[in-house]
Design a protein around this motif. Structure first.
Motif, PDB file in Angstrom:
ATOM      1  N   GLY A 109      11.103  -1.407  -1.885  1.00 13.42           N
ATOM      2  CA  GLY A 109      11.051  -0.049  -2.666  1.00 13.42           C
ATOM      3  C   GLY A 109      10.403  -0.804  -4.319  1.00 13.42           C
ATOM      4  O   GLY A 109      10.434   0.516  -4.874  1.00 13.42           O
ATOM      5  N   LEU A 110      10.285  -1.980  -4.487  1.00 14.00           N
ATOM      6  CA  LEU A 110       9.837  -2.183  -5.676  1.00 14.00           C
ATOM      7  C   LEU A 110       8.586  -1.999  -5.804  1.00 14.00           C
ATOM      8  O   LEU A 110       7.995  -1.718  -6.456  1.00 14.00           O
ATOM      9  CB  LEU A 110      10.245  -3.685  -6.335  1.00 14.00           C
ATOM     10  CG  LEU A 110      11.611  -4.554  -6.139  1.00 14.00           C
ATOM     11  CD1 LEU A 110      12.076  -5.900  -6.346  1.00 14.00           C
ATOM     12  CD2 LEU A 110      12.535  -3.407  -6.746  1.00 14.00           C
ATOM     13  N   VAL A 111       7.594  -2.232  -4.390  1.00 15.43           N
ATOM     14  CA  VAL A 111       5.963  -2.264  -5.059  1.00 15.43           C
ATOM     15  C   VAL A 111       5.786  -0.758  -5.009  1.00 15.43           C
ATOM     16  O   VAL A 111       4.637   0.096  -5.600  1.00 15.43           O
ATOM     17  CB  VAL A 111       5.758  -2.726  -3.485  1.00 15.43           C
ATOM     18  CG1 VAL A 111       4.560  -2.196  -3.215  1.00 15.43           C
ATOM     19  CG2 VAL A 111       5.976  -4.196  -3.176  1.00 15.43           C
ATOM     20  N   ARG A 112       6.440   0.513  -3.892  1.00 18.09           N
ATOM     21  CA  ARG A 112       6.292   1.932  -4.393  1.00 18.09           C
ATOM     22  C   ARG A 112       6.756   2.757  -5.740  1.00 18.09           C
ATOM     23  O   ARG A 112       5.699   3.473  -6.054  1.00 18.09           O
ATOM     24  CB  ARG A 112       7.020   2.804  -3.200  1.00 18.09           C
ATOM     25  CG  ARG A 112       8.608   2.379  -3.443  1.00 18.09           C
ATOM     26  CD  ARG A 112       9.220   3.430  -2.066  1.00 18.09           C
ATOM     27  NE  ARG A 112       9.089   4.405  -2.438  1.00 18.09           N
ATOM     28  CZ  ARG A 112       9.302   5.256  -1.605  1.00 18.09           C
ATOM     29  NH1 ARG A 112       8.351   5.654  -0.279  1.00 18.09           N
ATOM     30  NH2 ARG A 112       9.411   6.869  -2.099  1.00 18.09           N
ATOM     31  N   VAL A 113       7.758   1.665  -6.503  1.00 17.58           N
ATOM     32  CA  VAL A 113       8.100   2.441  -7.548  1.00 17.58           C
ATOM     33  C   VAL A 113       6.604   2.696  -8.483  1.00 17.58           C
ATOM     34  O   VAL A 113       6.705   3.251  -9.133  1.00 17.58           O
ATOM     35  CB  VAL A 113       8.688   1.627  -8.648  1.00 17.58           C
ATOM     36  CG1 VAL A 113       9.343   1.867 -10.291  1.00 17.58           C
ATOM     37  CG2 VAL A 113      10.160   1.832  -8.050  1.00 17.58           C
ATOM     38  N   PHE A 114       5.511   1.662  -8.969  1.00 15.79           N
ATOM     39  CA  PHE A 114       5.078   1.863  -9.459  1.00 15.79           C
ATOM     40  C   PHE A 114       3.362   2.898  -9.342  1.00 15.79           C
ATOM     41  O   PHE A 114       2.974   3.114 -10.049  1.00 15.79           O
ATOM     42  CB  PHE A 114       3.750   0.736  -9.416  1.00 15.79           C
ATOM     43  CG  PHE A 114       4.354  -0.861 -10.197  1.00 15.79           C
ATOM     44  CD1 PHE A 114       4.632  -0.794 -11.528  1.00 15.79           C
ATOM     45  CD2 PHE A 114       5.282  -1.561  -9.001  1.00 15.79           C
ATOM     46  CE1 PHE A 114       5.646  -2.165 -11.624  1.00 15.79           C
ATOM     47  CE2 PHE A 114       6.014  -2.689  -9.520  1.00 15.79           C
ATOM     48  CZ  PHE A 114       6.334  -3.037 -10.577  1.00 15.79           C
ATOM     49  N   VAL A 135       1.718   6.012  -0.681  1.00 14.92           N
ATOM     50  CA  VAL A 135       3.012   5.413  -1.126  1.00 14.92           C
ATOM     51  C   VAL A 135       3.992   5.332   0.524  1.00 14.92           C
ATOM     52  O   VAL A 135       4.264   4.333   0.382  1.00 14.92           O
ATOM     53  CB  VAL A 135       4.069   6.330  -1.683  1.00 14.92           C
ATOM     54  CG1 VAL A 135       5.147   6.415  -2.059  1.00 14.92           C
ATOM     55  CG2 VAL A 135       3.385   7.027  -2.421  1.00 14.92           C
ATOM     56  N   SER A 136       3.923   6.029   2.011  1.00 12.58           N
ATOM     57  CA  SER A 136       4.627   5.689   2.751  1.00 12.58           C
ATOM     58  C   SER A 136       3.576   4.471   3.257  1.00 12.58           C
ATOM     59  O   SER A 136       4.165   3.693   3.634  1.00 12.58           O
ATOM     60  CB  SER A 136       4.717   6.918   3.713  1.00 12.58           C
ATOM     61  OG  SER A 136       5.487   6.678   4.703  1.00 12.58           O
ATOM     62  N   SER A 137       2.379   4.491   3.435  1.00 10.05           N
ATOM     63  CA  SER A 137       1.734   3.014   3.721  1.00 10.05           C
ATOM     64  C   SER A 137       2.267   2.476   3.195  1.00 10.05           C
ATOM     65  O   SER A 137       1.741   1.118   3.503  1.00 10.05           O
ATOM     66  CB  SER A 137       0.288   3.926   3.509  1.00 10.05           C
ATOM     67  OG  SER A 137      -0.557   3.083   3.681  1.00 10.05           O
ATOM     68  N   VAL A 138       1.785   2.508   2.120  1.00 15.74           N
ATOM     69  CA  VAL A 138       2.130   1.111   0.205  1.00 15.74           C
ATOM     70  C   VAL A 138       3.376   0.663   1.554  1.00 15.74           C
ATOM     71  O   VAL A 138       4.350  -0.791   1.537  1.00 15.74           O
ATOM     72  CB  VAL A 138       2.404   1.257  -0.455  1.00 15.74           C
ATOM     73  CG1 VAL A 138       2.886   0.386  -0.939  1.00 15.74           C
ATOM     74  CG2 VAL A 138       0.420   1.818  -0.563  1.00 15.74           C
TER      75      VAL A 138
END
Length: 306
Positions: free
Chosen positions: A106-111, A66-69
């Protein structure tokens, strides 16, 4: 390398901040707690130190991804915006560019985070009572023998994977993404604030004649960026935690808006800022560690490649 550096920074951050995250979730979802210290003492009294680390294994396994993304998406979005607007990915970005890239991150990590957040919240709010100690006998023996006690059932969720499987079986795929609307509203603007404030503070803390701040500058900028991000994220974080915890027993909330209205009506507007102090206290050391690890990896790679 932004993806690798972000992964290492994320793991370091979760190792520092998880116990306070458990206390934060309990305060936000359980009205019985009168404050931070009451929650800390009650958790320790019932479950000892282990209670503060419930659900840790899943975040540790997934936080690197998640942090990487998050960091990788931010850097790549920023590079593409700069290439489109200024003709070069290495051009100095404007504040708007940084804000948009942070929002996209922020939006990408939600998934990725929604299912793990559901499991984390369910495990953190699943209390296990300690057995009464045998070292304090009662003052007088009972007048008649007590009836045999029924065996106490174990916890509903035996671990993160079992929790995810149980939620998927009982609530379907929607159950794994419960609270994702609140998570979208939380992470979008909070990550925009996060990266923008970090960049601006780094500029202010960079010594004259240098291109980047020293270690102390990164520590201060990272810590302050984390505090500011959580300051704007806390209202939706409260709603997200309540929606994700809702499902253990009778459901109370029909959706995001119903959760907001019900929570405010029952506990007042202050409920939306439950855990704000704890979030800010946790955010400073956690994000100091995250950004120091992130910048250290990037600088190490740059030095090795030159």
């Amino acid at each position: 390398m932004d993806f690798v550096a972000g992964a290492i920074g994320g793991v370091c951050g979760v190792a520092v901040g998880y116990p306070l995250d458990t206390v934060k979730v309990k305060i936000q979802t359980e009205p019985k707690y009168r404050g931070i210290w009451h929650c800390v003492w009650d958790t320790y009294r019932q479950e000892r130190v282990r209670g503060f680390y419930r659900g840790l294994s899943l975040p540790v396994c997934t936080v690197s991804l998640v942090s990487s993304v998050s960091f990788g998406t931010y850097r790549h979005c920023l590079a593409h915006i700069c290439r489109f607007r200024y003709g070069s990915p290495d051009a100095k970005p404007a504040k708007t560019d940084i804000t948009l890239s942070g929002f996209a991150s922020g939006l990408v990590r939600v998934f990725l985070t929604s299912p793990t957040e559901v499991a984390k919240v369910r495990l953190q709010t699943q209390t296990q009572q300690r057995r009464p100690s045998a070292s304090w006998p009662s003052a007088a023996p009972p007048l008649c023998p007590a009836p045999p006690s029924r065996s106490v059932s174990g916890p509903k969720y035996r671990g993160p994977l079992h929790c995810l499987a149980t939620v998927a079986r009982e609530e379907g795929l929607r159950g794994l993404y419960k609270g994702s609307s609140a998570l979208l509203l939380r992470d979008g603007h909070s990550f925009a604030t996060y990266f923008l404030s970090y960049t601006l503070l780094c500029e202010q803390l960079t010594p004259t004649g240098h291109s980047q701040p020293d270690v102390w500058g990164v520590l201060v900028a990272g810590g302050c960026a984390g505090v500011l991000a959580w300051a704007v994220a806390t209202p939706m974080d409260v709603i997200k935690s309540r929606l994700q915890a809702d499902g253990q027993g009778q459901r109370r909330y029909r959706g995001l808006l119903h959760c907001v209205v019900t929570s405010v009506r029952e506990q007042g507007p202050r409920v939306l800022f439950k855990g704000l102090t704890l979030n800010c206290c946790r955010a400073f050391p956690v994000n100091m560690v995250v950004f120091v690890a992130y910048e250290a990896v990037l600088r190490l790679v740059r030095s090795l490649s030159t």
